[in-house]
Scaffold this motif. Structure first.
Motif, PDB file in Angstrom:
ATOM      1  N   THR A 144       1.169 -11.162  -6.909  1.00  0.00           N
ATOM      2  CA  THR A 144       0.576  -9.843  -7.084  1.00  0.00           C
ATOM      3  C   THR A 144       1.641  -8.822  -7.484  1.00  0.00           C
ATOM      4  OG1 THR A 144       0.887  -9.106  -4.807  1.00  0.00           O
ATOM      5  CG2 THR A 144      -1.090 -10.392  -5.270  1.00  0.00           C
ATOM      6  N   ASP A 145       1.184  -7.664  -7.939  1.00  0.00           N
ATOM      7  CA  ASP A 145       2.114  -6.586  -8.263  1.00  0.00           C
ATOM      8  C   ASP A 145       2.559  -5.829  -7.007  1.00  0.00           C
ATOM      9  OD1 ASP A 145       2.009  -7.024 -11.079  1.00  0.00           O
ATOM     10  OD2 ASP A 145       0.066  -6.020 -11.129  1.00  0.00           O
ATOM     11  N   HIS A 146       1.767  -5.919  -5.950  1.00  0.00           N
ATOM     12  CA  HIS A 146       2.138  -5.245  -4.711  1.00  0.00           C
ATOM     13  C   HIS A 146       1.355  -5.849  -3.551  1.00  0.00           C
ATOM     14  CE1 HIS A 146       4.118  -2.135  -2.452  1.00  0.00           C
ATOM     15  NE2 HIS A 146       2.975  -1.695  -1.949  1.00  0.00           N
ATOM     16  N   VAL A 147       1.968  -5.828  -2.368  1.00  0.00           N
ATOM     17  CA  VAL A 147       1.345  -6.350  -1.149  1.00  0.00           C
ATOM     18  C   VAL A 147       1.542  -5.334  -0.029  1.00  0.00           C
ATOM     19  CG1 VAL A 147       1.265  -8.229   0.523  1.00  0.00           C
ATOM     20  CG2 VAL A 147       1.925  -8.711  -1.846  1.00  0.00           C
ATOM     21  N   VAL A 148       0.473  -5.063   0.716  1.00  0.00           N
ATOM     22  CA  VAL A 148       0.569  -4.187   1.888  1.00  0.00           C
ATOM     23  C   VAL A 148      -0.020  -4.913   3.090  1.00  0.00           C
ATOM     24  CG1 VAL A 148       0.004  -1.955   2.901  1.00  0.00           C
ATOM     25  CG2 VAL A 148       0.334  -2.136   0.427  1.00  0.00           C
ATOM     26  N   ALA A 149       0.807  -5.144   4.102  1.00  0.00           N
ATOM     27  CA  ALA A 149       0.345  -5.771   5.341  1.00  0.00           C
ATOM     28  C   ALA A 149      -0.212  -4.707   6.277  1.00  0.00           C
ATOM     29  CB  ALA A 149       1.486  -6.515   6.014  1.00  0.00           C
ATOM     30  N   GLY A 203      -5.078  -5.621 -18.971  1.00  0.00           N
ATOM     31  CA  GLY A 203      -4.226  -4.489 -18.636  1.00  0.00           C
ATOM     32  C   GLY A 203      -4.347  -3.992 -17.217  1.00  0.00           C
ATOM     33  N   LEU A 204      -5.058  -4.712 -16.359  1.00  0.00           N
ATOM     34  CA  LEU A 204      -5.235  -4.285 -14.980  1.00  0.00           C
ATOM     35  C   LEU A 204      -4.051  -4.705 -14.114  1.00  0.00           C
ATOM     36  CD1 LEU A 204      -8.986  -5.191 -14.574  1.00  0.00           C
ATOM     37  CD2 LEU A 204      -8.045  -2.892 -14.426  1.00  0.00           C
ATOM     38  N   LYS A 205      -3.608  -3.811 -13.251  1.00  0.00           N
ATOM     39  CA  LYS A 205      -2.596  -4.156 -12.257  1.00  0.00           C
ATOM     40  C   LYS A 205      -3.291  -4.811 -11.065  1.00  0.00           C
ATOM     41  CE  LYS A 205       0.554  -0.465 -13.617  1.00  0.00           C
ATOM     42  NZ  LYS A 205       1.296   0.750 -13.189  1.00  0.00           N
ATOM     43  N   ILE A 206      -2.563  -5.684 -10.380  1.00  0.00           N
ATOM     44  CA  ILE A 206      -3.126  -6.428  -9.253  1.00  0.00           C
ATOM     45  C   ILE A 206      -2.405  -6.034  -7.966  1.00  0.00           C
ATOM     46  CG2 ILE A 206      -3.685  -8.691  -8.309  1.00  0.00           C
ATOM     47  CD1 ILE A 206      -5.108  -8.073 -10.960  1.00  0.00           C
ATOM     48  N   GLY A 207      -3.096  -5.219  -7.164  1.00  0.00           N
ATOM     49  CA  GLY A 207      -2.596  -4.882  -5.842  1.00  0.00           C
ATOM     50  C   GLY A 207      -3.231  -5.803  -4.812  1.00  0.00           C
ATOM     51  N   SER A 208      -2.736  -5.731  -3.587  1.00  0.00           N
ATOM     52  CA  SER A 208      -3.322  -6.576  -2.545  1.00  0.00           C
ATOM     53  C   SER A 208      -3.020  -6.012  -1.169  1.00  0.00           C
ATOM     54  CB  SER A 208      -2.805  -8.009  -2.643  1.00  0.00           C
ATOM     55  OG  SER A 208      -1.438  -8.073  -2.286  1.00  0.00           O
ATOM     56  N   CYS A 209      -3.879  -6.351  -0.220  1.00  0.00           N
ATOM     57  CA  CYS A 209      -3.648  -5.994   1.180  1.00  0.00           C
ATOM     58  C   CYS A 209      -4.399  -6.982   2.061  1.00  0.00           C
ATOM     59  CB  CYS A 209      -4.053  -4.556   1.474  1.00  0.00           C
ATOM     60  SG  CYS A 209      -5.735  -4.120   1.028  1.00  0.00           S
ATOM     61  N   SER A 210      -4.040  -6.982   3.342  1.00  0.00           N
ATOM     62  CA  SER A 210      -4.575  -7.993   4.244  1.00  0.00           C
ATOM     63  C   SER A 210      -4.586  -7.479   5.676  1.00  0.00           C
ATOM     64  CB  SER A 210      -3.714  -9.260   4.162  1.00  0.00           C
ATOM     65  OG  SER A 210      -4.093 -10.206   5.140  1.00  0.00           O
ATOM     66  N   GLY A 211      -5.418  -8.111   6.497  1.00  0.00           N
ATOM     67  CA  GLY A 211      -5.391  -7.855   7.922  1.00  0.00           C
ATOM     68  C   GLY A 211      -4.230  -8.549   8.617  1.00  0.00           C
ATOM     69  N   TYR A 212      -3.495  -9.384   7.885  1.00  0.00           N
ATOM     70  CA  TYR A 212      -2.312 -10.043   8.438  1.00  0.00           C
ATOM     71  C   TYR A 212      -1.159  -9.049   8.583  1.00  0.00           C
ATOM     72  CZ  TYR A 212      -4.155 -14.774   7.449  1.00  0.00           C
ATOM     73  OH  TYR A 212      -4.891 -15.933   7.408  1.00  0.00           O
ATOM     74  N   VAL A 241      -2.273   2.239  -4.385  1.00  0.00           N
ATOM     75  CA  VAL A 241      -2.422   3.247  -5.433  1.00  0.00           C
ATOM     76  C   VAL A 241      -1.076   3.911  -5.720  1.00  0.00           C
ATOM     77  CG1 VAL A 241      -3.459   5.482  -6.004  1.00  0.00           C
ATOM     78  CG2 VAL A 241      -4.846   3.704  -4.944  1.00  0.00           C
ATOM     79  N   ILE A 242      -0.367   4.277  -4.661  1.00  0.00           N
ATOM     80  CA  ILE A 242       0.932   4.940  -4.813  1.00  0.00           C
ATOM     81  C   ILE A 242       1.952   3.995  -5.431  1.00  0.00           C
ATOM     82  CG2 ILE A 242       2.848   5.973  -3.540  1.00  0.00           C
ATOM     83  CD1 ILE A 242       0.677   6.915  -1.479  1.00  0.00           C
ATOM     84  N   ALA A 243       2.052   2.783  -4.894  1.00  0.00           N
ATOM     85  CA  ALA A 243       3.068   1.836  -5.358  1.00  0.00           C
ATOM     86  C   ALA A 243       2.842   1.407  -6.805  1.00  0.00           C
ATOM     87  CB  ALA A 243       3.084   0.612  -4.447  1.00  0.00           C
ATOM     88  N   LEU A 244       1.581   1.293  -7.206  1.00  0.00           N
ATOM     89  CA  LEU A 244       1.269   0.828  -8.554  1.00  0.00           C
ATOM     90  C   LEU A 244       1.262   1.955  -9.586  1.00  0.00           C
ATOM     91  CD1 LEU A 244      -1.626  -1.676  -7.687  1.00  0.00           C
ATOM     92  CD2 LEU A 244       0.754  -2.229  -8.233  1.00  0.00           C
ATOM     93  N   GLY A 245       1.401   3.197  -9.124  1.00  0.00           N
ATOM     94  CA  GLY A 245       1.437   4.330 -10.050  1.00  0.00           C
ATOM     95  C   GLY A 245       0.098   4.627 -10.686  1.00  0.00           C
ATOM     96  N   ILE A 246      -0.986   4.436  -9.926  1.00  0.00           N
ATOM     97  CA  ILE A 246      -2.333   4.666 -10.450  1.00  0.00           C
ATOM     98  C   ILE A 246      -2.628   6.164 -10.463  1.00  0.00           C
ATOM     99  CG2 ILE A 246      -4.767   4.106 -10.149  1.00  0.00           C
ATOM    100  CD1 ILE A 246      -2.846   1.732 -10.818  1.00  0.00           C
ATOM    101  N   SER A 247      -3.280   6.635 -11.507  1.00  0.00           N
ATOM    102  CA  SER A 247      -3.483   8.075 -11.676  1.00  0.00           C
ATOM    103  C   SER A 247      -4.659   8.625 -10.891  1.00  0.00           C
ATOM    104  CB  SER A 247      -3.693   8.397 -13.165  1.00  0.00           C
ATOM    105  OG  SER A 247      -4.901   7.814 -13.641  1.00  0.00           O
ATOM    106  N   ASP A 248      -5.598   7.750 -10.492  1.00  0.00           N
ATOM    107  CA  ASP A 248      -6.817   8.241  -9.845  1.00  0.00           C
ATOM    108  C   ASP A 248      -7.426   7.092  -9.045  1.00  0.00           C
ATOM    109  OD1 ASP A 248      -9.594   9.122  -9.378  1.00  0.00           O
ATOM    110  OD2 ASP A 248      -9.191  10.681 -10.853  1.00  0.00           O
TER     111      ASP A 248
END
Length: 275
Positions: free
Chosen positions: A150-155, A122-131, A173-180
């Protein structure tokens, strides 16, 4: 209304190179060496790895601030590197990176099965990179062909400040709708990425063997003797001390056990900020 602490994790925010793809994190580091070389300035692979995890312009600026590299630049151009010089290096780095990113796009062994297992829990998968986004577009496309989405990517250039600032992690956190934020765990192979997660108020997991810190291919990693591996782990753990990761593991394959432990700690009322 009263604050209610989360009792289990809701999302994992994953780095890319050295965490899920590109064992040893060779794609970004090798290109730094090549970009500087085109300006007649020698930079070793080890030197290039130093600021890994930062946005790429900041990475180049940090390299140029290193006294030995600044001296080499001065010897070629008769001046210390300015921000305009950094931008020129960055503009050469970018097309090289896009051109050669496919050479180091393979998924880290076991990563896809591990991530699919986290999704099953049940975990959402976010992601980010130095790219930056233009490179991430190619990285994401290549990963999709290998079965990883992934469920979301932030460059790094999609937020006001890249790592070690928390903006990319918080954008997930914002894009995935995480509560905390305490219901999130940041997984990364670099100290700026761990500081990012720490500053965002998340649990953090540092990878000691699959990324920039060890800097070996998967085959070279597997060929290390137990004694060599123990020495390398000790060196890398010391390197991560200042960023204070909550956990240190070899590769993402070891992550499920950490997730279970964090869930147990959350259920007991523990928080990442208090650890």
């Amino acid at each position: 209304m009263h604050y209610k602490q989360p009792s289990q994790l809701q999302a994992v925010v994953l780095d890319w190179a050295g965490t899920v793809v590109d064992f040893g994190s060779f794609a970004p580091t090798q290109i730094f060496v090549e970009a500087f070389a085109e300006f007649g300035v020698a930079v070793s692979l080890q030197e290039a790895r130093g600021p890994m995890g930062m946005g790429k312009w900041d990475h180049i600026r940090t390299l140029c601030n290193e006294p030995q590299i600044a001296d080499r630049y001065h010897a070629v151009f008769g001046r210390l590197p300015t921000d305009d010089d950094v931008t020129a290096l960055y503009e050469r780095f970018m097309p090289l990176q896009i051109e050669k990113i496919a050479l180091h796009s393979a998924l880290i062994p076991g990563a896809l099965n591990t991530i699919n297992g986290l999704r099953d829990k049940g975990l959402k998968i976010g992601s980010c990179s130095g790219y930056p986004a233009v490179v991430m577009e190619k990285v994401v496309e290549l990963a999709r062909k290998n079965g990883y989405v992934t469920d979301h990517v932030v460059a790094t250039d999609e937020v006001p400040n890249g790592r070690p600032h928390p903006a990319q992690a918080l954008a997930n956190v914002i894009a995935l709708g995480i509560s905390d934020v305490a219901a999130c765990v940041k997984v990364d192979d670099t100290w700026p990425g761990i500081l990012e997660g720490r500053s965002a108020g998340m649990w953090t997991v540092a990878l000691t063997c699959s990324g920039n810190a060890l800097g070996l291919t998967y085959e070279e990693f597997k060929d290390l003797s137990l004694e060599e591996l123990a020495e390398e782990r000790a060196r890398i753990i010391k390197m991560f001390e200042g960023s204070r990761p909550h956990y240190l593991i070899d590769t993402i394959v070891d992550l499920p056990a950490v997730i279970e432990d964090i869930n147990a700690r959350l259920a007991r009322g523990e928080t990442p900020q208090g650890s």
